[in-house]
Design an enzyme around this catalytic site. Structure first.
Site, mmCIF file in Angstrom:
data_model
loop_
_atom_site.group_PDB
_atom_site.id
_atom_site.type_symbol
_atom_site.label_atom_id
_atom_site.label_comp_id
_atom_site.label_asym_id
_atom_site.label_seq_id
_atom_site.Cartn_x
_atom_site.Cartn_y
_atom_site.Cartn_z
ATOM 1 N N THR A 382 0.989 -1.310 0.079
ATOM 2 C CA THR A 382 0.095 -0.030 0.048
ATOM 3 C C THR A 382 0.791 1.220 -0.024
ATOM 4 O O THR A 382 2.302 1.050 0.166
ATOM 5 C CB THR A 382 -1.013 -0.213 1.210
ATOM 6 O OG1 THR A 382 -1.796 -1.325 1.222
ATOM 7 C CG2 THR A 382 -1.958 1.176 1.363
ATOM 8 N N SER A 453 -10.859 -2.671 5.146
ATOM 9 C CA SER A 453 -9.351 -2.034 5.024
ATOM 10 C C SER A 453 -8.984 -1.868 6.503
ATOM 11 O O SER A 453 -9.867 -1.442 7.512
ATOM 12 C CB SER A 453 -9.552 -0.846 4.149
ATOM 13 O OG SER A 453 -8.252 -0.156 4.055
ATOM 14 N N SER A 454 -7.518 -1.587 6.397
ATOM 15 C CA SER A 454 -6.949 -1.008 7.623
ATOM 16 C C SER A 454 -6.360 0.575 7.293
ATOM 17 O O SER A 454 -5.591 1.146 8.065
ATOM 18 C CB SER A 454 -5.961 -1.959 8.321
ATOM 19 O OG SER A 454 -6.331 -3.063 8.637
HETATM 20 N N1 GLY Z 1 -5.128 -3.815 1.755
HETATM 21 C C1 GLY Z 1 -4.627 -3.040 2.657
HETATM 22 C C2 GLY Z 1 -5.750 -2.560 3.541
HETATM 23 O O1 GLY Z 1 -6.729 -1.999 2.868
HETATM 24 O O2 GLY Z 1 -5.887 -2.554 4.543
#
Ligand code: GLY
Length: 571
Positions: A382, A453-454
């Protein structure tokens, strides 16, 4: 003769590489050391020098933070293909100069043909890698619609002007850094396994630092986006190429999925911490809620007096993290499909009750569910960028392909890589995803639903004025990395560069262990934590926190995480 151990010395040396530094157990956190780049008018901090340069040029040409956010985001899709993207999705948290705040959700969605058990075999077991690698792992991309909507509502320069620099970069080529060359070489086998052709990110001989990566097909796709806006991606040639690519690899994204995809404006979530207002991402990210829970849970404790990375400080933070990640697994999901109890989760009486089982002397063991194992490699999956402009507008953007280079699927003829965001759903209750995260009903796969998501793009205000912009990549560790960056500044008096560089630790309820970078916890602190009952696990460096802080002298300080090629540029 007394035997001298070299380990404490090694700890000090490694720590000093980050901090600047004062050894021993109580490191200095003075604001004067390791200051980042400063600027009076504007600042861009991103994962790649070319993307920061392009964002800064847009600011200097009179563009605002949101023009620069689009230009930087598209530049990352070219210069930082490991995570920058047009084939993925992301979130914007914004605060305009007049104090208006909000969030844009351009998270990917499950395709219409997705089913709850699509990653399970006939016996109900998870099919290894099916949600991670290849065409079936891909969620309907949201990045382009997100950037178009961001520009329509908040931008000021013409659309073509903010898209053009990324086109030029793709056509003229990107000079690879050592790290990028290594990442591309590392993904070569996956690219060749998943694609029926040889994508231009693959070369017979290994990539080296200084090699130039040309992306002419991506340049053409970006030209279509420049000329037609969202239709340049979700309709016409790009859409045809994407759907054709899906069919080649038994993927399930259709023309209808693309046509119907819409990014959504949502209210940001907000709370306070020691008098600062914290504004962050709402569901379908768990990040904002988890961050606000963490801050409220640790606020009653004397973190500043105890000191940075001291046993009591770490213990309280970890115990809060354990409880927050347990909530995340049970209650968080796409609010369009599942009623996320936002107010209850942020209720101060509830959070006080959550900490009522906290024991200052002992770790509380996590509930015994099947443990997930976190991957102990660099987490590049990310990317985050932070921008402020001359008017005081702020953009905090985190965008993702999920894993490194996402699904590794490159759309043939269109030159961009597709995400593997479907793995962020709970593919089977209780079975951990690639980040070791566990989920249940709230995050089960439903056609058209967004996966949890995080990502935690965040903005802080002090006395009603913009104070800090911050965020990071890192999967499940995103929340705790942003949490630590904020505490580093507010409780431990660090500047932005120090705060992002400082070594970190992480606990996510399951697996029940504190995962720490090599220099995050000194030997005596580790011992004290073990005596309280904590289990400790070393892991490699993770995250890439990029932030901007208002200094007391009125300048913006950019903090670029030294773990990557992250770069701050201001003027
Ligand atoms: N793909 C990592 C997140 O959205 O947390």
């Amino acid at each position: 003769m007394k035997k001298i151990s070299l380990f404490p010395l090694l700890y000090v040396l490694l720590f000093c590489q980050y901090m600047g530094c004062k050894p021993a157990d109580k490191p200095s956190a003075s604001r004067s050391k390791e200051q980042g780049i400063t600027g009076r008018k504007g600042m861009v901090v991103s994962a790649h020098p070319e993307a920061s340069r392009i964002g800064l040029e847009i600011l200097k040409k009179g563009g605002n933070a949101y023009d620069a956010a689009v230009a930087t985001g598209l530049a990352l899709a070219v210069a930082y293909p490991v995570a920058g993207n047009i084939g993925g999705g992301g979130f914007l948290v914004y605060r305009k100069h007049d104090g208006e705040t909000g969030a844009l959700d351009y998270r990917e969605k499950a395709p219409k043909a997705a089913t709850r058990d699509m990653y399970l075999d006939a016996q109900g077991n998870v099919i290894a890698n099916a949600s991670i690698l290849g065409h079936l792992a891909v969620g309907v991309p949201g990045a382009v619609d997100g950037m178009v909507k961001m520009h329509q509502k908040l931008g000021s320069l013409p659309w073509a002007q903010v898209v053009q620099p990324a086109i030029d970069l793709a056509r003229n080529g990107v000079v690879l850094t050592e790290r990028e060359a290594r990442l591309l070489n590392g993904a070569k086998e996956e690219f060749l396994k998943v694609n029926k052709f040889k994508p231009n990110v693959v070369r017979d001989t290994p990539w080296q630092k200084g090699d130039v990566l040309h992306l002419p097909e991506l340049a053409k796709t970006l030209e279509r986006i420049r000329d037609k806006g969202r239709a340049g991606f979700y309709e016409g040639e790009t859409a045809d190429l994407l759907v054709k690519e899906m069919k080649r690899g038994r993927g399930i994204i259709s023309h209808q999925d693309l046509e119907e995809y819409q990014a959504v404006w949502r209210p940001a979530v907000s709370g306070t911490y020691r008098g600062y207002k914290v504004i962050s991402m709402s569901p379908p990210s768990s990040g904002g809620i988890a961050l606000l829970q963490l801050l409220q849970m640790v606020e009653p404790y004397e973190l500043r007096e105890w000191g940075w990375q001291q046993p009591n400080t770490v213990h309280v933070m970890v115990e809060a993290q354990r409880r927050v990640y347990a909530d995340r697994a049970a209650y968080l999901g796409d609010p369009d499909f599942y009623k996320v109890p936002v107010a209850s989760l942020l209720n101060s009486a509830y959070l006080k009750k959550r900490m009522s089982t906290f024991d200052m002397d002992r770790a509380t063991p996590s509930t015994q569910i099947q443990e997930g194992q976190l991957l102990a490699h660099e987490s590049d999956q990310t990317t985050h960028y932070s921008i402020v402009d001359q008017w005081g507008n702020a953009a905090s953007v985190t965008t993702t392909l999920n894993g490194n280079f996402g699904s590794a699927v490159m759309v043939e003829g269109a030159g961009f890589i597709l995400n593997n965001e479907m793995d962020d759903f709970s593919v089977k209750p209780g079975v951990p995803n690639m980040f070791g995260l566990i989920g249940g009903e709230a995050n089960a796969i439903v056609p058209g639903k967004r996966m949890l998501s995080s990502m935690t793009p965040t903005i802080l205000e002090k006395d009603g004025k913009l104070f800090m912009v911050v965020g990071t990549p890192g999967g499940s560790t995103i929340i705790t990395s942003v949490f630590q960056a904020i505490l580093n500044v507010i409780d431990h008096g660090m500047g932005m560069q120090q705060a992002v560089a400082a070594p970190r630790f992480h606990h996510q309820w399951l697996p029940d262990q504190i995962q720490s970078e090599a220099t995050a916890l000194s030997p005596s602190v580790r011992e004290a934590l073990q005596n309280k009952g904590h289990k400790l696990q070393n892991r490699g460096n993770y995250g890439a926190v990029d932030g901007i802080l208002k200094l007391p002298n009125g300048l913006w300080e950019g903090g670029a995480d030294p773990r990557g090629d992250d770069t701050a540029m201001g003027y």
